[in-house]
Design a protein around this motif. Structure first.
Motif, mmCIF file in Angstrom:
data_model
loop_
_atom_site.group_PDB
_atom_site.id
_atom_site.type_symbol
_atom_site.label_atom_id
_atom_site.label_comp_id
_atom_site.label_asym_id
_atom_site.label_seq_id
_atom_site.Cartn_x
_atom_site.Cartn_y
_atom_site.Cartn_z
ATOM 1 N N GLY A 1 0.782 -1.228 0.000
ATOM 2 C CA GLY A 1 0.000 0.000 0.000
ATOM 3 C C GLY A 1 0.810 1.271 0.000
ATOM 4 N N TYR A 2 2.106 1.192 -0.301
ATOM 5 C CA TYR A 2 2.968 2.373 -0.339
ATOM 6 C C TYR A 2 3.134 2.853 -1.773
ATOM 7 C CZ TYR A 2 4.368 1.684 4.532
ATOM 8 O OH TYR A 2 4.374 1.557 5.898
ATOM 9 N N ARG A 3 2.957 4.152 -1.965
ATOM 10 C CA ARG A 3 3.116 4.720 -3.304
ATOM 11 C C ARG A 3 4.562 5.111 -3.607
ATOM 12 N NH1 ARG A 3 -1.286 9.431 -3.242
ATOM 13 N NH2 ARG A 3 -0.495 9.563 -1.115
ATOM 14 N N THR A 4 5.211 5.743 -2.632
ATOM 15 C CA THR A 4 6.535 6.312 -2.883
ATOM 16 C C THR A 4 7.570 5.280 -3.326
ATOM 17 O OG1 THR A 4 6.069 8.078 -1.293
ATOM 18 C CG2 THR A 4 8.368 7.744 -1.927
ATOM 19 N N PRO A 5 7.726 4.131 -2.630
ATOM 20 C CA PRO A 5 8.708 3.139 -3.089
ATOM 21 C C PRO A 5 8.388 2.599 -4.477
ATOM 22 C CG PRO A 5 8.052 2.704 -0.825
ATOM 23 C CD PRO A 5 7.104 3.726 -1.360
ATOM 24 N N LEU A 6 7.099 2.447 -4.773
ATOM 25 C CA LEU A 6 6.716 1.953 -6.094
ATOM 26 C C LEU A 6 7.091 2.950 -7.173
ATOM 27 C CD1 LEU A 6 5.302 -0.272 -7.697
ATOM 28 C CD2 LEU A 6 3.139 0.929 -7.330
ATOM 29 N N LEU A 7 6.849 4.226 -6.908
ATOM 30 C CA LEU A 7 7.228 5.267 -7.864
ATOM 31 C C LEU A 7 8.739 5.347 -8.007
ATOM 32 C CD1 LEU A 7 4.700 8.061 -6.838
ATOM 33 C CD2 LEU A 7 4.711 6.763 -8.971
ATOM 34 N N ALA A 8 9.454 5.074 -6.905
ATOM 35 C CA ALA A 8 10.921 5.068 -6.957
ATOM 36 C C ALA A 8 11.418 4.002 -7.922
ATOM 37 C CB ALA A 8 11.494 4.833 -5.567
ATOM 38 N N ALA A 9 10.859 2.799 -7.810
ATOM 39 C CA ALA A 9 11.254 1.709 -8.704
ATOM 40 C C ALA A 9 10.943 2.062 -10.163
ATOM 41 C CB ALA A 9 10.524 0.425 -8.312
ATOM 42 N N PHE A 10 9.789 2.645 -10.387
ATOM 43 C CA PHE A 10 9.357 3.027 -11.731
ATOM 44 C C PHE A 10 10.308 4.073 -12.321
ATOM 45 C CE2 PHE A 10 6.652 5.360 -14.735
ATOM 46 C CZ PHE A 10 6.123 4.310 -15.468
ATOM 47 N N LEU A 11 10.646 5.085 -11.522
ATOM 48 C CA LEU A 11 11.528 6.152 -11.995
ATOM 49 C C LEU A 11 12.932 5.635 -12.292
ATOM 50 C CD1 LEU A 11 10.862 9.455 -9.989
ATOM 51 C CD2 LEU A 11 11.097 9.194 -12.471
ATOM 52 N N ILE A 12 13.440 4.780 -11.414
ATOM 53 C CA ILE A 12 14.788 4.237 -11.607
ATOM 54 C C ILE A 12 14.882 3.467 -12.916
ATOM 55 C CG2 ILE A 12 16.393 2.469 -10.755
ATOM 56 C CD1 ILE A 12 15.674 3.411 -7.919
ATOM 57 N N ILE A 13 13.898 2.636 -13.181
ATOM 58 C CA ILE A 13 13.882 1.857 -14.425
ATOM 59 C C ILE A 13 13.849 2.780 -15.634
ATOM 60 C CG2 ILE A 13 12.448 0.327 -15.835
ATOM 61 C CD1 ILE A 13 13.959 -1.183 -13.727
ATOM 62 N N ILE A 14 13.012 3.822 -15.571
ATOM 63 C CA ILE A 14 12.882 4.762 -16.687
ATOM 64 C C ILE A 14 14.190 5.514 -16.932
ATOM 65 C CG2 ILE A 14 11.792 6.920 -17.399
ATOM 66 C CD1 ILE A 14 9.981 4.632 -17.897
ATOM 67 N N ILE A 15 14.804 6.032 -15.858
ATOM 68 C CA ILE A 15 16.025 6.831 -16.008
ATOM 69 C C ILE A 15 17.186 5.968 -16.504
ATOM 70 C CG2 ILE A 15 17.727 8.272 -14.813
ATOM 71 C CD1 ILE A 15 15.456 9.068 -12.871
ATOM 72 N N MET A 16 17.361 4.786 -15.895
ATOM 73 C CA MET A 16 18.436 3.889 -16.346
ATOM 74 C C MET A 16 18.225 3.458 -17.786
ATOM 75 S SD MET A 16 19.799 1.283 -13.425
ATOM 76 C CE MET A 16 18.261 0.416 -13.286
ATOM 77 N N GLY A 17 16.987 3.130 -18.113
ATOM 78 C CA GLY A 17 16.688 2.700 -19.480
ATOM 79 C C GLY A 17 16.942 3.793 -20.493
ATOM 80 N N PHE A 18 16.620 5.025 -20.124
ATOM 81 C CA PHE A 18 16.805 6.143 -21.053
ATOM 82 C C PHE A 18 18.286 6.392 -21.319
ATOM 83 C CE2 PHE A 18 17.290 10.759 -21.823
ATOM 84 C CZ PHE A 18 16.575 10.849 -23.003
ATOM 85 N N TYR A 19 19.089 6.482 -20.262
ATOM 86 C CA TYR A 19 20.507 6.766 -20.451
ATOM 87 C C TYR A 19 21.295 5.541 -20.902
ATOM 88 C CZ TYR A 19 19.963 11.441 -18.615
ATOM 89 O OH TYR A 19 19.589 12.748 -18.456
ATOM 90 N N GLY A 20 20.683 4.365 -20.814
ATOM 91 C CA GLY A 20 21.323 3.166 -21.325
ATOM 92 C C GLY A 20 20.880 2.825 -22.733
#
Length: 426
Positions: free
Chosen positions: A221-240
């Motif tokens: 039921g936590y939003r922040t950690p889920l958004l953290a995982a989502f953002l990390i994947i997006i940022i790493m994927g973009f620069y990779g």
């Protein structure tokens, strides 16, 4: 330091290798390999839009080259302030100008003094070491997820009332899934960079990591950690070069929708709103409340602060009050509630407007150096660590950077960057 790191990674590698050789994990990885093969060779994959989909986005130089520049933190902060139903006080406006100015100096101007020549002598981390540490952290997070669920006798997402019964001692280790995602994802990025796996395989593995995160973090039921995982994947994927710019934009819209949706349905479950309430109201009211808290903290902190570092120190384990509980005590004398103070809340109440400038300058410098080092080296590890600290800074716009594990991530990043700066000077 190198001796400790070598001993730690040796232990992690041995443990990871033994687990992967076990029957259970052999079966799991065999099944995942089969699914990956079906994904990569799927007939339906050809219907997925190409990299040039929404091509006008690629023609925007700012988006294409600077979408995750450290200055995105200021953009997100400004948008968050605009969501508020009421304007900030005059004193807070001055504090915000100081904060933005300090962050700009730290992230844009100061990094120009470093890494202007070759980065050949920077610290190079081994792919196997990074993967093993991430793998172990992921297992720890999953184990503590089941411990957390068992301790409250249910799944918090399905029964929102029991979320407040979760014990931090059990839930904090679950959040190790986030750095685990970062480390494992960066290892897969390395595999893609050296041609060991294809772009399609890398995309599948990134997606799989995100699914694992959703499966465990969303159920708590936590939003922040889920958004953290989502953002990390997006940022790493973009620069990779694994995720396209249009996918970043669509992903951002999905992320905003997730924030609104989860908050709306959780508020319905807690009966704080009715079904006739505008879904955007939950986001607006939350921003308005947080800005009101910041107004009060700014008044308390003044020019030189009130708590003089005690709020930051209260993040350490064993403190009588956590930092967000201290905020509740300062503004309402209620220690049984946690209140988010925004990115600069701790800074202003600890050290006032002077502290806001200094701390925002330091924060900007950390991100600016990380961004520059990542761009110059294109190294898988530096892409991963920049993604991690930028993610928590963006999320910290509302929550603040106050959790001990997040502070630890920043401390590790600072240490690595400072060692690299020292090596570059030699």
């Amino acid at each position: 330091m190198s001796v400790i790191y070598s001993a730690l990674t040796s232990l992690m590698n041995r443990f990871s290798d033994e687990l992967r050789k076990s029957f259970l994990f052999t079966v799991i990885f065999s099944v995942l390999a089969f699914i990956e093969n079906q994904w990569v060779n799927s007939y339906f994959k050809r219907f997925y839009p190409s990299e040039n989909f929404l091509g006008f986005l690629n023609r925007n130089i700012i988006l294409k080259n600077h979408v995750f520049n450290p200055l995105i933190v200021l953009v997100v902060f400004a948008l968050f302030l605009l969501l508020s139903l009421n304007p900030p006080s005059t004193s807070l406006v001055i504090t915000l100008i100081i904060a933005f100015f300090g962050f700009f100096i730290g992230s844009v101007i100061l990094p120009k003094m470093f890494f202007n020549n070759s980065c050949d002598n920077i610290i190079r981390f081994k792919r196997q070491d990074i993967y093993s540490i991430g793998f172990v952290l992921l297992l720890i997070g999953i184990i503590f997820f089941f411990v957390s669920v068992a301790s409250v006798g249910g799944i918090p997402l399905l029964r929102p009332s029991i979320r407040y019964l979760l014990k931090p001692a059990f839930t904090m280790p679950v959040f190790l899934i986030i750095p685990a995602t970062c480390l494992i994802g960066s290892a897969y990025l390395k595999d893609f960079q050296v041609g060991k796996i294809t772009c399609s395989q890398a995309r599948f593995r990134f997606l799989l990591l995100l699914v694992i995160d959703c499966a465990f973090l969303l159920l708590l039921g936590y939003r922040t950690p889920l958004l953290a995982a989502f953002l990390i994947i997006i940022i790493m994927g973009f620069y990779g070069n694994i995720v396209s710019l249009w996918e970043v934009v669509i992903g951002a819209l999905i992320g905003i929708g997730a924030i609104i949706g989860i908050g709306y349905f959780r508020s319905l479950g807690e009966m704080t709103i009715t079904s006739s309430t505008n879904p955007f109201y939950t986001l607006q009211s939350r921003a308005d409340f947080t800005l009101h808290v910041l107004n009060l903290l700014d008044f308390i902190g003044g020019n030189f602060g009130h708590t003089h570092g005690h709020m930051l120190i209260s993040s350490l384990p064993g403190s009588d009050l956590g930092p967000r509980m201290m905020v509740g005590k300062l503004i309402a004398w209620r220690t049984e509630v946690t209140v988010t103070p925004t990115l600069i809340g701790q800074m202003v109440v600890d050290f006032g407007k002077v502290g806001v400038f200094v701390e925002m300058c330091i924060l900007g410098f950390i991100l600016g150096i990380g961004f520059k080092l990542m761009q110059k080296t294109e190294n898988f590890f530096y892409i991963g660590i920049y993604s991690l600290i930028l993610t928590y800074t963006i999320l910290g716009v509302e929550t603040g950077i106050l959790d001990i594990q997040v502070l630890l991530y920043f401390a590790i990043a600072i240490l690595i960057y400072l060692i690299n700066i020292a090596k570059a000077r030699n």
